[in-house]
Motif scaffolding. Structure first.
Motif, PDB file in Angstrom:
ATOM      1  N   GLY A 175       4.421   4.674  26.946  1.00 26.73           N
ATOM      2  CA  GLY A 175       5.229   5.877  27.447  1.00 26.73           C
ATOM      3  C   GLY A 175       4.522   7.042  28.083  1.00 26.73           C
ATOM      4  O   GLY A 175       4.998   8.100  28.319  1.00 26.73           O
ATOM      5  N   GLN A 176       3.320   6.963  27.794  1.00 22.54           N
ATOM      6  CA  GLN A 176       2.340   8.208  28.411  1.00 22.54           C
ATOM      7  C   GLN A 176       1.552   7.814  29.538  1.00 22.54           C
ATOM      8  O   GLN A 176       1.378   6.831  30.068  1.00 22.54           O
ATOM      9  N   SER A 177       1.463   9.080  30.145  1.00 25.22           N
ATOM     10  CA  SER A 177       0.871   9.074  31.531  1.00 25.22           C
ATOM     11  C   SER A 177      -0.555   8.987  31.278  1.00 25.22           C
ATOM     12  O   SER A 177      -1.244   9.582  30.523  1.00 25.22           O
ATOM     13  N   ARG A 178      -1.221   8.220  32.258  1.00 25.22           N
ATOM     14  CA  ARG A 178      -2.786   8.173  32.162  1.00 25.22           C
ATOM     15  C   ARG A 178      -3.563   9.413  32.722  1.00 25.22           C
ATOM     16  O   ARG A 178      -4.621   9.175  32.854  1.00 25.22           O
ATOM     17  N   ASP A 179      -2.605  10.309  33.380  1.00 25.92           N
ATOM     18  CA  ASP A 179      -3.323  11.345  33.847  1.00 25.92           C
ATOM     19  C   ASP A 179      -3.627  12.561  32.829  1.00 25.92           C
ATOM     20  O   ASP A 179      -4.618  13.404  32.865  1.00 25.92           O
ATOM     21  N   PHE A 180      -3.146  12.350  31.383  1.00 24.31           N
ATOM     22  CA  PHE A 180      -3.606  13.082  30.457  1.00 24.31           C
ATOM     23  C   PHE A 180      -4.857  12.829  29.656  1.00 24.31           C
ATOM     24  O   PHE A 180      -5.449  11.572  29.470  1.00 24.31           O
ATOM     25  N   LEU A 181      -5.832  13.714  29.233  1.00 21.35           N
ATOM     26  CA  LEU A 181      -6.928  13.387  28.472  1.00 21.35           C
ATOM     27  C   LEU A 181      -6.644  12.810  27.014  1.00 21.35           C
ATOM     28  O   LEU A 181      -7.609  11.979  26.658  1.00 21.35           O
ATOM     29  N   ARG A 228     -14.743  15.953  28.359  1.00 23.92           N
ATOM     30  CA  ARG A 228     -14.759  16.614  29.591  1.00 23.92           C
ATOM     31  C   ARG A 228     -15.895  16.372  30.594  1.00 23.92           C
ATOM     32  O   ARG A 228     -15.837  16.039  31.914  1.00 23.92           O
ATOM     33  N   ASP A 229     -17.028  16.489  30.168  1.00 25.58           N
ATOM     34  CA  ASP A 229     -18.526  16.255  30.876  1.00 25.58           C
ATOM     35  C   ASP A 229     -18.836  14.864  31.176  1.00 25.58           C
ATOM     36  O   ASP A 229     -19.152  14.529  32.111  1.00 25.58           O
ATOM     37  N   THR A 230     -18.844  14.177  29.818  1.00 21.22           N
ATOM     38  CA  THR A 230     -19.401  12.915  30.111  1.00 21.22           C
ATOM     39  C   THR A 230     -18.293  11.882  30.252  1.00 21.22           C
ATOM     40  O   THR A 230     -18.731  10.675  30.588  1.00 21.22           O
ATOM     41  N   HIS A 231     -17.225  12.028  29.993  1.00 20.26           N
ATOM     42  CA  HIS A 231     -15.993  11.292  30.000  1.00 20.26           C
ATOM     43  C   HIS A 231     -16.099   9.953  29.181  1.00 20.26           C
ATOM     44  O   HIS A 231     -15.303   8.875  29.243  1.00 20.26           O
ATOM     45  N   LEU A 232     -16.902  10.120  28.089  1.00 24.31           N
ATOM     46  CA  LEU A 232     -16.852   9.447  26.969  1.00 24.31           C
ATOM     47  C   LEU A 232     -15.539   9.296  26.389  1.00 24.31           C
ATOM     48  O   LEU A 232     -15.197  10.420  25.906  1.00 24.31           O
ATOM     49  N   LEU A 233     -14.983   8.187  25.758  1.00 22.48           N
ATOM     50  CA  LEU A 233     -13.944   8.303  25.025  1.00 22.48           C
ATOM     51  C   LEU A 233     -13.946   7.641  23.676  1.00 22.48           C
ATOM     52  O   LEU A 233     -14.827   7.097  23.291  1.00 22.48           O
ATOM     53  N   VAL A 234     -13.255   8.743  22.793  1.00 21.05           N
ATOM     54  CA  VAL A 234     -13.321   8.236  21.404  1.00 21.05           C
ATOM     55  C   VAL A 234     -11.971   8.151  20.743  1.00 21.05           C
ATOM     56  O   VAL A 234     -11.330   8.922  20.990  1.00 21.05           O
ATOM     57  N   ALA A 235     -11.903   7.043  19.833  1.00 19.78           N
ATOM     58  CA  ALA A 235     -10.618   6.832  19.241  1.00 19.78           C
ATOM     59  C   ALA A 235     -10.686   7.141  17.593  1.00 19.78           C
ATOM     60  O   ALA A 235     -11.714   6.872  17.174  1.00 19.78           O
ATOM     61  N   ILE A 236      -9.837   7.979  17.327  1.00 17.35           N
ATOM     62  CA  ILE A 236      -9.978   8.618  15.853  1.00 17.35           C
ATOM     63  C   ILE A 236      -8.472   8.575  15.161  1.00 17.35           C
ATOM     64  O   ILE A 236      -7.542   8.317  16.208  1.00 17.35           O
ATOM     65  N   SER A 237      -8.390   8.534  14.100  1.00 23.89           N
ATOM     66  CA  SER A 237      -6.854   8.587  13.596  1.00 23.89           C
ATOM     67  C   SER A 237      -6.916   9.430  12.244  1.00 23.89           C
ATOM     68  O   SER A 237      -7.759   9.321  11.314  1.00 23.89           O
ATOM     69  N   ASN A 238      -5.909  10.377  12.235  1.00 21.10           N
ATOM     70  CA  ASN A 238      -5.534  10.882  10.953  1.00 21.10           C
ATOM     71  C   ASN A 238      -4.906   9.920   9.940  1.00 21.10           C
ATOM     72  O   ASN A 238      -4.872  10.359   8.716  1.00 21.10           O
ATOM     73  N   ALA A 252     -16.013   4.626  19.941  1.00 21.81           N
ATOM     74  CA  ALA A 252     -16.347   5.003  21.283  1.00 21.81           C
ATOM     75  C   ALA A 252     -16.646   4.088  22.252  1.00 21.81           C
ATOM     76  O   ALA A 252     -16.935   2.997  22.152  1.00 21.81           O
ATOM     77  N   GLY A 253     -16.085   4.405  23.505  1.00 25.24           N
ATOM     78  CA  GLY A 253     -16.352   3.773  24.706  1.00 25.24           C
ATOM     79  C   GLY A 253     -16.294   4.429  25.855  1.00 25.24           C
ATOM     80  O   GLY A 253     -15.871   5.700  25.909  1.00 25.24           O
TER      81      GLY A 253
END
Length: 99
Positions: A73-79, A19-29, A37-38
């Motif tokens: 199918g997803q909105s780009r508005d969601f975090l 929320r603060d840095t807007h850094l994106l992280v991809a993880i997988s169960n 990260a990017g």
């Protein structure tokens, strides 16, 4: 390589945004140890196939190919967003216990 030697594995990857840095992280169960990260979704999409390949190979799999596509199918508005990746693996070769 015959079709009997090949398996396809679908890997669901979740992308979350700080929320603060807007850094994106991809993880997988579905693939323990995956972490990418990017700053942009495009950067994550570029780096994700290589990261998936490296984790699978570290777990003893022979990897023929990896593709990753954002779920359209997803909105780009969601975090939180999802990317579906597919890995084509050698069904017969696995070193160690694997993932």
């Amino acid at each position: 390589m015959s079709n009997n030697d090949v398996i396809e594995r679908e890997i669901k990857v979740t992308i979350v945004e700080h929320r603060d840095t807007h850094l994106l992280v991809a993880i997988s169960n579905d693939l323990s140890g995956l972490f990418v990260a990017g700053r942009t979704i495009e950067q994550i999409e570029r780096e994700l196939p290589t990261a998936i390949r490296e984790v699978l190979e570290a777990n003893g799999h022979e990897v023929y190919s990896v593709t990753a596509d954002e779920n359209q199918g997803q909105s780009r508005d969601f975090l939180s967003r999802t990317i579906l990746a597919n890995a084509v693996l050698n069904a017969r070769q696995q070193r160690g216990s694997g993932a």
